[in-house]
Design an enzyme around this catalytic site. Structure first.
Site, mmCIF file in Angstrom:
data_model
loop_
_atom_site.group_PDB
_atom_site.id
_atom_site.type_symbol
_atom_site.label_atom_id
_atom_site.label_comp_id
_atom_site.label_asym_id
_atom_site.label_seq_id
_atom_site.Cartn_x
_atom_site.Cartn_y
_atom_site.Cartn_z
ATOM 1 N N THR A 179 0.809 -1.191 0.000
ATOM 2 C CA THR A 179 0.000 0.000 0.000
ATOM 3 C C THR A 179 0.862 1.269 0.000
ATOM 4 O O THR A 179 2.035 1.192 0.317
ATOM 5 C CB THR A 179 -0.806 -0.144 1.293
ATOM 6 O OG1 THR A 179 -1.501 -1.365 1.188
ATOM 7 C CG2 THR A 179 -1.689 0.963 1.608
ATOM 8 N N ARG A 207 -12.563 -8.810 -2.392
ATOM 9 C CA ARG A 207 -11.888 -8.727 -1.086
ATOM 10 C C ARG A 207 -11.567 -7.258 -0.762
ATOM 11 O O ARG A 207 -11.098 -6.510 -1.607
ATOM 12 C CB ARG A 207 -10.599 -9.558 -1.136
ATOM 13 C CG ARG A 207 -9.747 -9.488 0.135
ATOM 14 C CD ARG A 207 -8.629 -8.463 0.027
ATOM 15 N NE ARG A 207 -7.663 -8.555 1.114
ATOM 16 C CZ ARG A 207 -6.738 -7.628 1.357
ATOM 17 N NH1 ARG A 207 -6.649 -6.563 0.592
ATOM 18 N NH2 ARG A 207 -5.899 -7.774 2.360
ATOM 19 N N GLY A 209 -9.406 -4.854 1.983
ATOM 20 C CA GLY A 209 -8.369 -4.918 3.006
ATOM 21 C C GLY A 209 -8.582 -3.890 4.104
ATOM 22 O O GLY A 209 -9.683 -3.346 4.285
ATOM 23 N N ASP A 210 -7.513 -3.617 4.829
ATOM 24 C CA ASP A 210 -7.587 -2.701 5.973
ATOM 25 C C ASP A 210 -7.574 -1.228 5.565
ATOM 26 O O ASP A 210 -8.076 -0.371 6.300
ATOM 27 C CB ASP A 210 -6.418 -2.956 6.931
ATOM 28 C CG ASP A 210 -5.072 -2.747 6.247
ATOM 29 O OD1 ASP A 210 -4.876 -3.290 5.141
ATOM 30 O OD2 ASP A 210 -4.206 -2.047 6.811
ATOM 31 N N THR A 230 0.434 -0.547 6.275
ATOM 32 C CA THR A 230 0.709 -1.365 5.098
ATOM 33 C C THR A 230 1.039 -2.777 5.558
ATOM 34 O O THR A 230 1.675 -2.961 6.588
ATOM 35 C CB THR A 230 1.873 -0.794 4.270
ATOM 36 O OG1 THR A 230 2.221 -1.730 3.255
ATOM 37 C CG2 THR A 230 3.101 -0.503 5.119
ATOM 38 N N GLY A 231 0.593 -3.755 4.800
ATOM 39 C CA GLY A 231 0.908 -5.132 5.178
ATOM 40 C C GLY A 231 -0.269 -6.055 4.924
ATOM 41 O O GLY A 231 -1.148 -5.752 4.113
ATOM 42 N N GLY A 233 -3.458 -7.111 5.323
ATOM 43 C CA GLY A 233 -4.552 -6.317 5.844
ATOM 44 C C GLY A 233 -5.489 -7.026 6.794
ATOM 45 O O GLY A 233 -6.022 -6.411 7.724
#
Ligand code: GLY
Length: 313
Positions: A179, A207, A209-210, A230-231, A233
């Site tokens: 991200t 999907r 994500g966070d 970032t990562g 999520g």
């Protein structure tokens, strides 16, 4: 864990371009220098706004827009492909002064997802719009549509093909890119955060994500912190990383660095990986990550200016 300088209560800006298995031997010289140039451009764009007395919200949006346009990073142009070969983008922005927030998910045709998130925050009564409804709102707001194929790059297609050939799932991939995000404190003492992403390569279509979830991948509150994550999520959603860092600072009295390191340790303990960038009310400008590297940069009114990729920088 990051060593913490002394901060001054003036403007500060931190940006990221993703965290992951980012090590010197994995990046070509062109990838390394291209990413550094992109980070420097985004940092300087946001810093110019803040040093001119502009708002944290304007600075984080401008910095993230630069990274969305740069194919080195997984957001906007250069975003990761979903398993079916589509590209679906998520983004969010939050104003720590008012705690107004806007976010979008599953965007396929609007050139700047973070620009659309800002319109959701400022021109709609809602916080999160998704899919076709978000695109209709974007056109109503006069936001630019992306040219067909604008988001797709050969490198991201290659990464999807490699993943499918290994029959791996989205979290089995050797993730180099993630991200993008920015957090800022402006001269008036207000905080803001913005995040934009293509998600993870090989994700199921649909999907989310966070990044567009306020309190998870993006959060800002003048009383505590502005956070962009970032990562992987799903883990950041389960912990509510952005809000958890804010709560530790506001309610438990942690410094922003201790809060960021503590919450990232929780992400790691659950099996997640990634990083966060944080600005705080006293001008703190910091990061914490569990991965070998993270594309990152920061600048302050006091003259700090740093662009880094690897964990040992
Ligand atoms: N952290 C970005 C995502 O999982 O979508």
């Amino acid at each position: 864990m990051t060593e913490t300088p002394d901060w001054s209560p003036d403007w500060s800006l931190v940006i990221h371009g993703g965290a992951g298995s980012i090590e010197r031997h994995r990046l070509t010289a062109a990838q390394d220098s291209g990413a550094r140039a992109g980070l420097a451009h985004a940092l300087d764009t946001g810093s110019a706004i803040l040093s001119d007395g502009g708002s944290a919200v304007d600075a984080v949006e401008a910095a993230v827009r630069v990274l969305e346009e740069d194919p080195h990073f997984n957001a906007g142009r250069g975003a990761a492909f979903a398993r079916d070969g589509s590209i679906e983008l998520d983004a969010a922005i939050m104003d720590g002064h008012t705690r107004a927030a806007g976010s979008v998910a599953g965007i396929t045709a609007t050139r700047s997802p973070v620009g659309l998130a800002r319109r959701v925050m400022e021109a709609s009564p809602h916080v999160l719009l998704s899919g076709a409804g978000a695109e209709i709102f974007a056109r109503e707001q006069g936001l630019a549509a992306a040219e067909p194929g604008w988001f797709a790059t050969d490198e991201r297609r290659r990464q999807l093909d490699e993943l499918l050939a290994r029959n791996a799932d989205a979290f089995d991939v050797d993730m180099k890119y993630g991200t993008v995000g920015a957090v800022a404190r402006d001269r008036a003492g207000h905080l803001a955060a913005a995040t934009s992403t293509g998600g993870v390569t090989g994700k199921r279509w649909g999907r989310i994500g966070d990044s567009p979830l306020i309190g998870a991948g993006t959060h800002a509150d003048d009383r505590s912190s502005a956070v962009s994550c970032t990562g992987s999520g799903e883990f950041f959603i389960r912990i509510g990383v952005g809000h958890e860092i804010a709560a530790r600072i506001r309610l438990a009295g942690d410094t922003p660095q201790v809060a960021a390191d503590t919450v990232m340790a929780e992400v790691q303990a659950l099996g997640g990986t990634g990083g966060v960038i944080v600005t705080g009310p006293a001008g703190e400008a910091l990061w914490s990550f569990t991965t070998p590297g993270m594309y990152r940069a920061r600048a302050t009114a006091a003259g700090l200016r740093e662009v880094a990729i690897y964990g040992d920088e």
